[in-house]
Write an enzyme that holds these catalytic residues in place. Sequence first.
Site, PDB file in Angstrom:
ATOM      1  CG  MET A  21      -1.916  -1.192   1.145  1.00 34.39           C
ATOM      2  SD  MET A  21      -3.423  -0.965   2.063  1.00 34.39           S
ATOM      3  CE  MET A  21      -2.791  -0.836   3.727  1.00 34.39           C
ATOM      4  N   GLY A  22       2.137   1.093  -0.378  1.00 35.60           N
ATOM      5  CA  GLY A  22       3.029   2.241  -0.481  1.00 35.60           C
ATOM      6  C   GLY A  22       3.543   2.710   0.861  1.00 35.60           C
ATOM      7  CB  ALA A  23       3.806   4.802   3.232  1.00 38.29           C
ATOM      8  CG  LEU A  24       7.334   1.494  -0.939  1.00 33.47           C
ATOM      9  CD1 LEU A  24       8.156   1.270  -2.221  1.00 33.47           C
ATOM     10  CD2 LEU A  24       6.452   0.287  -0.668  1.00 33.47           C
ATOM     11  CG  HIS A  28       6.989  -2.109   2.000  1.00 32.27           C
ATOM     12  ND1 HIS A  28       6.876  -0.914   2.671  1.00 32.27           N
ATOM     13  CD2 HIS A  28       5.784  -2.708   2.117  1.00 32.27           C
ATOM     14  CE1 HIS A  28       5.654  -0.791   3.159  1.00 32.27           C
ATOM     15  NE2 HIS A  28       4.966  -1.868   2.844  1.00 32.27           N
ATOM     16  CD  GLN A 146      -2.263  -8.774   4.381  1.00 33.62           C
ATOM     17  OE1 GLN A 146      -3.138  -7.933   4.361  1.00 33.62           O
ATOM     18  NE2 GLN A 146      -0.988  -8.476   4.212  1.00 33.62           N
ATOM     19  CB  SER A 178       4.213  -0.430  10.585  1.00 31.25           C
ATOM     20  OG  SER A 178       2.919   0.022  10.203  1.00 31.25           O
TER      21      SER A 178
HETATM   22  P1  AMP Z   1       1.513  -2.913   3.517  1.00 32.89           P
HETATM   23  O1  AMP Z   1       2.062  -1.899   2.566  1.00 32.89           O
HETATM   24  O2  AMP Z   1       1.556  -2.506   4.948  1.00 32.89           O
HETATM   25  O3  AMP Z   1       0.179  -3.461   3.078  1.00 32.89           O
HETATM   26  O4  AMP Z   1       2.512  -4.146   3.443  1.00 32.89           O
HETATM   27  C1  AMP Z   1       2.862  -4.751   2.214  1.00 32.89           C
HETATM   28  C2  AMP Z   1       3.590  -6.028   2.497  1.00 32.89           C
HETATM   29  O5  AMP Z   1       4.765  -5.747   3.268  1.00 32.89           O
HETATM   30  C3  AMP Z   1       2.753  -7.007   3.323  1.00 32.89           C
HETATM   31  O6  AMP Z   1       2.975  -8.325   2.845  1.00 32.89           O
HETATM   32  C4  AMP Z   1       3.314  -6.837   4.702  1.00 32.89           C
HETATM   33  O7  AMP Z   1       3.181  -7.970   5.525  1.00 32.89           O
HETATM   34  C5  AMP Z   1       4.782  -6.566   4.417  1.00 32.89           C
HETATM   35  N1  AMP Z   1       5.402  -5.882   5.552  1.00 32.89           N
HETATM   36  C6  AMP Z   1       4.897  -4.844   6.247  1.00 32.89           C
HETATM   37  N2  AMP Z   1       5.719  -4.507   7.267  1.00 32.89           N
HETATM   38  C7  AMP Z   1       6.757  -5.375   7.216  1.00 32.89           C
HETATM   39  C8  AMP Z   1       7.930  -5.574   8.007  1.00 32.89           C
HETATM   40  N3  AMP Z   1       8.193  -4.806   9.061  1.00 32.89           N
HETATM   41  N4  AMP Z   1       8.771  -6.577   7.675  1.00 32.89           N
HETATM   42  C9  AMP Z   1       8.506  -7.381   6.605  1.00 32.89           C
HETATM   43  N5  AMP Z   1       7.428  -7.242   5.818  1.00 32.89           N
HETATM   44  C10 AMP Z   1       6.557  -6.266   6.123  1.00 32.89           C
END
Ligand code: AMP
Length: 272
Positions: A21-24, A28, A146, A178
């Site tokens: 969902m971005g805000a990498l 990510h 998830q 996050s």
């Molecule tokens: P999001 O952009 O938050 O929807 O996350 C996109 C993907 O990145 C999802 O599969 C998340 O589980 C993964 N993700 C988010 N935070 C972390 C993290 N701290 N470490 C590893 N993967 C992550």
Amino acid sequence: MQAYLQDAHHRGLTVGFVPTMGALHQGHLSLIAASNQVNDITVVSIFVNPAQFNDKKDFEQYPVTIEKDIEWLVAAGAGVLFLPAVTEIYPPGLTRERFFDLGYLETVLEGKYRPGHFQGVCKVMNRLLDIVQADDLYMGQKDYQQCMVVKRLLAIMQSPTRLHTCPTLREKDGLAMSSRNTRLGAEQRKNALAIYAALNYIKGQLRLGSTQSLTDNAAAMLTEKDFNIDYVTIADAGTLEPVTVWDGKQQLVALIAAFQKEVRLIDNMIMN
Ligand code: AMP
């Protein structure tokens, strides 16, 4: 996107997919690195999926940093960015909503506290996978439930895509990375560490028998740091059924969801 990837498939190239969902952040990027290791092409999608937000305010305040994200993606060697508009993913006129039977998984933890969330996750993942037709899919253990839901979705769709669950990346002090962390003020950022401390506490104190005092004490650690708790649970790592008495063998995961002011944070840790 489909034309480009079909051509790649015809040329025998493998496609890895990292939906975001971005805000990498580095978390990510670790998924992208995992995909780059085995796949010829890595597709990263950035799509803030309205269907998975049960809380409208959370959706509106979700951080958007697309210019910076693109710079990071170039530096990380992600070959393809898929940045669709809402109407591309959900074309107007698609009225009949598909229901995904997730069974018990949807009734607990995130499913319980965010009604409709996992139907929204399945809805977008179904669309994205249909478009990308990935050989490999990379998701983070940070979103433990998830990953289980998406595994279930792949089985329902009889999809050949392989799901890889990658380890949670943490800040130096232990806070799980996050996109939502950017919304924490200085005081809340400090308080947020209590989640990692609580998970470590449970892991360190885990013994045969009742787990009640562990979850009670972990919850107290969180409330002491101004957290409003949704759940602190010790569960079977394979089913997410709560485990209140441990037989010493069952694989366990501890999971936490709690609010620091209006920012909802989640984290988890495999116990054994
Ligand atoms: P999001 O952009 O938050 O929807 O996350 C996109 C993907 O990145 C999802 O599969 C998340 O589980 C993964 N993700 C988010 N935070 C972390 C993290 N701290 N470490 C590893 N993967 C992550």
